[in-house]
Design a protein around this motif. Structure first.
Motif, PDB file in Angstrom:
ATOM      1  N   ASP A   1      -9.601  -1.081  -5.968  1.00  0.00           N
ATOM      2  CA  ASP A   1      -9.005  -2.009  -5.011  1.00  0.00           C
ATOM      3  C   ASP A   1      -8.560  -1.240  -3.778  1.00  0.00           C
ATOM      4  O   ASP A   1      -7.930  -0.208  -3.869  1.00  0.00           O
ATOM      5  N   ALA A   2      -8.922  -1.752  -2.627  1.00  0.00           N
ATOM      6  CA  ALA A   2      -8.575  -1.078  -1.379  1.00  0.00           C
ATOM      7  C   ALA A   2      -8.117  -2.121  -0.382  1.00  0.00           C
ATOM      8  O   ALA A   2      -7.599  -3.149  -0.754  1.00  0.00           O
ATOM      9  N   ASP A   3      -8.349  -1.861   0.885  1.00  0.00           N
ATOM     10  CA  ASP A   3      -7.882  -2.716   1.969  1.00  0.00           C
ATOM     11  C   ASP A   3      -8.355  -4.156   1.833  1.00  0.00           C
ATOM     12  O   ASP A   3      -7.709  -5.075   2.303  1.00  0.00           O
TER      13      ASP A   3
ATOM     14  N   TYR B   1       0.852  -1.186   0.000  1.00  0.00           N
ATOM     15  CA  TYR B   1       0.000   0.000   0.000  1.00  0.00           C
ATOM     16  C   TYR B   1       0.888   1.237   0.000  1.00  0.00           C
ATOM     17  O   TYR B   1       2.027   1.185   0.455  1.00  0.00           O
ATOM     18  N   ARG B   2       0.358   2.343  -0.506  1.00  0.00           N
ATOM     19  CA  ARG B   2       1.086   3.616  -0.518  1.00  0.00           C
ATOM     20  C   ARG B   2       0.359   4.623   0.358  1.00  0.00           C
ATOM     21  O   ARG B   2      -0.851   4.595   0.483  1.00  0.00           O
ATOM     22  N   HIS B   3       1.113   5.547   0.888  1.00  0.00           N
ATOM     23  CA  HIS B   3       0.622   6.713   1.645  1.00  0.00           C
ATOM     24  C   HIS B   3      -0.297   6.315   2.788  1.00  0.00           C
ATOM     25  O   HIS B   3      -1.482   6.582   2.726  1.00  0.00           O
ATOM     26  N   PRO B   4       0.173   5.691   3.812  1.00  0.00           N
ATOM     27  CA  PRO B   4       1.568   5.391   4.116  1.00  0.00           C
ATOM     28  C   PRO B   4       1.999   4.073   3.456  1.00  0.00           C
ATOM     29  O   PRO B   4       1.171   3.246   3.081  1.00  0.00           O
ATOM     30  N   ASP B   5       3.304   3.889   3.347  1.00  0.00           N
ATOM     31  CA  ASP B   5       3.871   2.692   2.723  1.00  0.00           C
ATOM     32  C   ASP B   5       3.805   1.537   3.718  1.00  0.00           C
ATOM     33  O   ASP B   5       4.690   1.350   4.550  1.00  0.00           O
ATOM     34  N   THR B   6       2.727   0.760   3.611  1.00  0.00           N
ATOM     35  CA  THR B   6       2.517  -0.385   4.498  1.00  0.00           C
ATOM     36  C   THR B   6       2.310  -1.630   3.643  1.00  0.00           C
ATOM     37  O   THR B   6       2.095  -1.539   2.432  1.00  0.00           O
ATOM     38  N   TYR B   7       2.367  -2.781   4.285  1.00  0.00           N
ATOM     39  CA  TYR B   7       2.179  -4.036   3.563  1.00  0.00           C
ATOM     40  C   TYR B   7       1.363  -5.012   4.389  1.00  0.00           C
ATOM     41  O   TYR B   7       1.201  -4.861   5.601  1.00  0.00           O
ATOM     42  N   ARG B   8       0.877  -6.043   3.690  1.00  0.00           N
ATOM     43  CA  ARG B   8       0.230  -7.192   4.313  1.00  0.00           C
ATOM     44  C   ARG B   8       0.785  -8.421   3.600  1.00  0.00           C
ATOM     45  O   ARG B   8       0.651  -8.554   2.384  1.00  0.00           O
TER      46      ARG B   8
END
Length: 149
Positions: free
Chosen positions: A141-143, A53-60
């Motif tokens: 596409d989102a969370d 994910y961007r803004h913030p740069d997070t991942y799963r």
């Protein structure tokens, strides 16, 4: 009259704070999704899905060990794009784990895929395939990307 107002103000503050805490956060929009079955030392393979994910740069990162518990092991945190190490390198994606220590690193490939690197940050020399394939994202596409697929 002033002492009677204090409990009322405190109650209102607690109620408003409780309402704010139960609101759903804004959905994160996926930057990219990569998926594949990666090698496993003691099982047939690890179904792996990485969503950045961007803004913030997070991942799963979801890892499901085949022929074991059907529930995936889920890691979440921040990620960073590391600069290229040489002119032929496209850079690396580093996933931060607990205590801001690197959890995994991937080398960016020209076709948009990601190749998992060893704990030392170097290529894994093996005949086995450590490549995650980039998936096409659809509009909106989102969370929830990847749930139920």
């Amino acid at each position: 009259m002033r002492p009677a107002l204090l409990p009322l103000i405190l109650t209102a503050t607690v109620l408003f704070a409780g309402c704010a805490a139960t609101q759903d956060p804004a959905p994160r929009h996926a930057y990219g999704v990569w998926q594949s079955v990666l090698p496993c030392a003691d099982c047939p393979g690890i179904d792996t899905r990485l969503t950045l994910y961007r803004h913030p740069d997070t991942y799963r990162l979801e890892e499901t060990y085949q022929e074991r518990d059907p529930a995936p092991v889920v890691h979440e945190g921040s990620w960073a794009l590391l600069p290229p190490q040489d002119p032929m390198d496209l850079g690396r994606v580093q996933l931060e784990g607990a205590n801001e220590r690197p959890l995994r690193s991937f080398r960016r490939l020209p076709d948009g895929n990601l190749e998992m690197l060893g704990r030392d940050g170097e290529a894994i020399h093996s005949p086995l395939n450590y490549t995650l394939t980039r998936k096409r994202l659809s509009e909106g596409d989102a969370d929830h990307v990847g749930e139920g697929e």
